[in-house]
Write a protein that holds these residues in place. Structure first.
Motif, PDB file in Angstrom:
ATOM      1  N   ASP A   8      -8.986   3.342   3.086  1.00 22.19           N
ATOM      2  CA  ASP A   8      -9.874   2.309   2.549  1.00 22.19           C
ATOM      3  C   ASP A   8      -9.935   1.034   3.388  1.00 22.19           C
ATOM      4  OD1 ASP A   8      -9.376   2.937  -1.032  1.00 22.19           O
ATOM      5  OD2 ASP A   8     -10.860   3.689   0.407  1.00 22.19           O
ATOM      6  N   TYR A   9      -8.808   0.659   3.974  1.00 21.40           N
ATOM      7  CA  TYR A   9      -8.744  -0.651   4.619  1.00 21.40           C
ATOM      8  C   TYR A   9      -8.381  -0.495   6.094  1.00 21.40           C
ATOM      9  CZ  TYR A   9      -8.434  -1.800  -0.305  1.00 21.40           C
ATOM     10  OH  TYR A   9      -8.678  -1.886  -1.650  1.00 21.40           O
ATOM     11  N   TRP A  10      -9.128  -1.196   6.926  1.00 14.81           N
ATOM     12  CA  TRP A  10      -8.940  -1.110   8.371  1.00 14.81           C
ATOM     13  C   TRP A  10      -8.879  -2.505   8.973  1.00 14.81           C
ATOM     14  CZ3 TRP A  10      -8.422   3.377  11.245  1.00 14.81           C
ATOM     15  CH2 TRP A  10      -8.623   4.571  10.542  1.00 14.81           C
ATOM     16  N   VAL A  52       1.304   8.155  10.971  1.00 16.58           N
ATOM     17  CA  VAL A  52       1.067   7.710   9.603  1.00 16.58           C
ATOM     18  C   VAL A  52       2.367   7.770   8.816  1.00 16.58           C
ATOM     19  CG1 VAL A  52      -1.369   8.352   9.570  1.00 16.58           C
ATOM     20  CG2 VAL A  52       0.358  10.008   8.862  1.00 16.58           C
ATOM     21  N   ILE A  53       2.431   6.964   7.760  1.00 21.85           N
ATOM     22  CA  ILE A  53       3.604   6.944   6.898  1.00 21.85           C
ATOM     23  C   ILE A  53       3.134   7.014   5.456  1.00 21.85           C
ATOM     24  CG2 ILE A  53       3.708   4.410   6.893  1.00 21.85           C
ATOM     25  CD1 ILE A  53       6.819   4.743   6.913  1.00 21.85           C
ATOM     26  N   GLY A  54       3.771   7.844   4.686  1.00 16.19           N
ATOM     27  CA  GLY A  54       3.307   8.107   3.326  1.00 16.19           C
ATOM     28  C   GLY A  54       4.070   7.356   2.259  1.00 16.19           C
ATOM     29  N   VAL A  55       3.757   7.710   1.030  1.00 10.55           N
ATOM     30  CA  VAL A  55       4.331   7.053  -0.131  1.00 10.55           C
ATOM     31  C   VAL A  55       5.855   7.089  -0.121  1.00 10.55           C
ATOM     32  CG1 VAL A  55       4.537   7.193  -2.638  1.00 10.55           C
ATOM     33  CG2 VAL A  55       2.319   7.551  -1.563  1.00 10.55           C
ATOM     34  N   ASP A  56       6.395   8.238   0.249  1.00  4.65           N
ATOM     35  CA  ASP A  56       7.842   8.431   0.187  1.00  4.65           C
ATOM     36  C   ASP A  56       8.532   8.068   1.482  1.00  4.65           C
ATOM     37  OD1 ASP A  56       7.490  12.073   0.534  1.00  4.65           O
ATOM     38  OD2 ASP A  56       6.761  10.390   1.723  1.00  4.65           O
ATOM     39  N   ASN A  82       0.843  -1.188   0.000  1.00  6.90           N
ATOM     40  CA  ASN A  82       0.000   0.000   0.000  1.00  6.90           C
ATOM     41  C   ASN A  82       0.879   1.239   0.000  1.00  6.90           C
ATOM     42  OD1 ASN A  82      -3.129  -0.558   0.707  1.00  6.90           O
ATOM     43  ND2 ASN A  82      -1.804  -2.193   1.429  1.00  6.90           N
ATOM     44  N   HIS A  83       0.397   2.275  -0.613  1.00  4.33           N
ATOM     45  CA  HIS A  83       1.170   3.501  -0.665  1.00  4.33           C
ATOM     46  C   HIS A  83       1.299   4.150   0.697  1.00  4.33           C
ATOM     47  CE1 HIS A  83       0.383   3.447  -5.095  1.00  4.33           C
ATOM     48  NE2 HIS A  83       1.624   3.865  -5.092  1.00  4.33           N
ATOM     49  N   CYS A  84       0.276   4.121   1.494  1.00  6.65           N
ATOM     50  CA  CYS A  84       0.353   4.771   2.794  1.00  6.65           C
ATOM     51  C   CYS A  84      -0.395   3.953   3.833  1.00  6.65           C
ATOM     52  CB  CYS A  84      -0.187   6.194   2.728  1.00  6.65           C
ATOM     53  SG  CYS A  84      -1.851   6.351   2.081  1.00  6.65           S
ATOM     54  N   MET A  85       0.093   4.056   5.039  1.00 11.04           N
ATOM     55  CA  MET A  85      -0.488   3.285   6.139  1.00 11.04           C
ATOM     56  C   MET A  85      -0.399   4.108   7.410  1.00 11.04           C
ATOM     57  SD  MET A  85       1.066  -0.515   5.350  1.00 11.04           S
ATOM     58  CE  MET A  85      -0.065  -1.358   6.457  1.00 11.04           C
ATOM     59  N   GLY A  86      -1.175   3.712   8.386  1.00  9.21           N
ATOM     60  CA  GLY A  86      -1.134   4.469   9.628  1.00  9.21           C
ATOM     61  C   GLY A  86      -1.695   3.698  10.798  1.00  9.21           C
ATOM     62  N   ALA A 108      -4.479   1.063   9.472  1.00 10.37           N
ATOM     63  CA  ALA A 108      -5.224   1.431   8.272  1.00 10.37           C
ATOM     64  C   ALA A 108      -4.268   1.506   7.090  1.00 10.37           C
ATOM     65  CB  ALA A 108      -5.929   2.761   8.459  1.00 10.37           C
ATOM     66  N   ALA A 109      -4.790   1.180   5.925  1.00 12.53           N
ATOM     67  CA  ALA A 109      -3.984   1.190   4.714  1.00 12.53           C
ATOM     68  C   ALA A 109      -4.790   1.772   3.566  1.00 12.53           C
ATOM     69  CB  ALA A 109      -3.515  -0.226   4.377  1.00 12.53           C
TER      70      ALA A 109
END
Length: 125
Positions: free
Chosen positions: A113-115, A46-50, A27-31, A92-93
């Protein structure tokens, strides 16, 4: 992509825990988010794409969010835990195709979207 959390438990104040979250696809981002009794769900980190990260003020300096190289496992290393950290922690993702700012994700303004179903953390004084 259903996230699955693990690693929760009971610790004394000042203790540490490491939460893990497995997802089946990158996933591009998750938290990490948490539900504290009597309060609404709040963002923790949270952690992002980069790979950039952002933290809630309550978590900054005590918690560290990270991923494995394949970005299919998310971690939350929690140190110096306090009773007020007690709650249900959710992973979450999202694919984050629109590249939302991390702060929006943390505030809950961006709908991930995903939990996962959560893992409980209990900190006793």
């Amino acid at each position: 992509v259903q996230p699955v959390e693990s690693g929760g438990g009971s610790v004394q104040s000042g203790g540490s825990l490491r939460l893990s979250c497995e997802v089946s696809y990158w996933n591009h981002c998750m938290g990490w988010f948490r539900q504290v009794e009597g309060k609404g769900r709040e963002g923790v980190a949270v952690i992002g794409v980069d790979g950039k990260t952002t933290y809630a003020p309550s978590a900054r300096g005590r918690f560290t969010i990270s991923q494995n190289g394949a970005k299919t496992t998310l971690y939350l290393q929690m140190s110096d835990l306090k009773p007020e950290d007690t709650g249900m922690y959710f992973c979450a993702a999202d694919y984050c195709l629109s590249r939302p700012p991390l702060e929006r994700m943390l505030r809950g303004d961006y709908a991930m979207d995903y939990w996962g179903k959560g893992t409980r953390v209990t900190v006793s004084s």
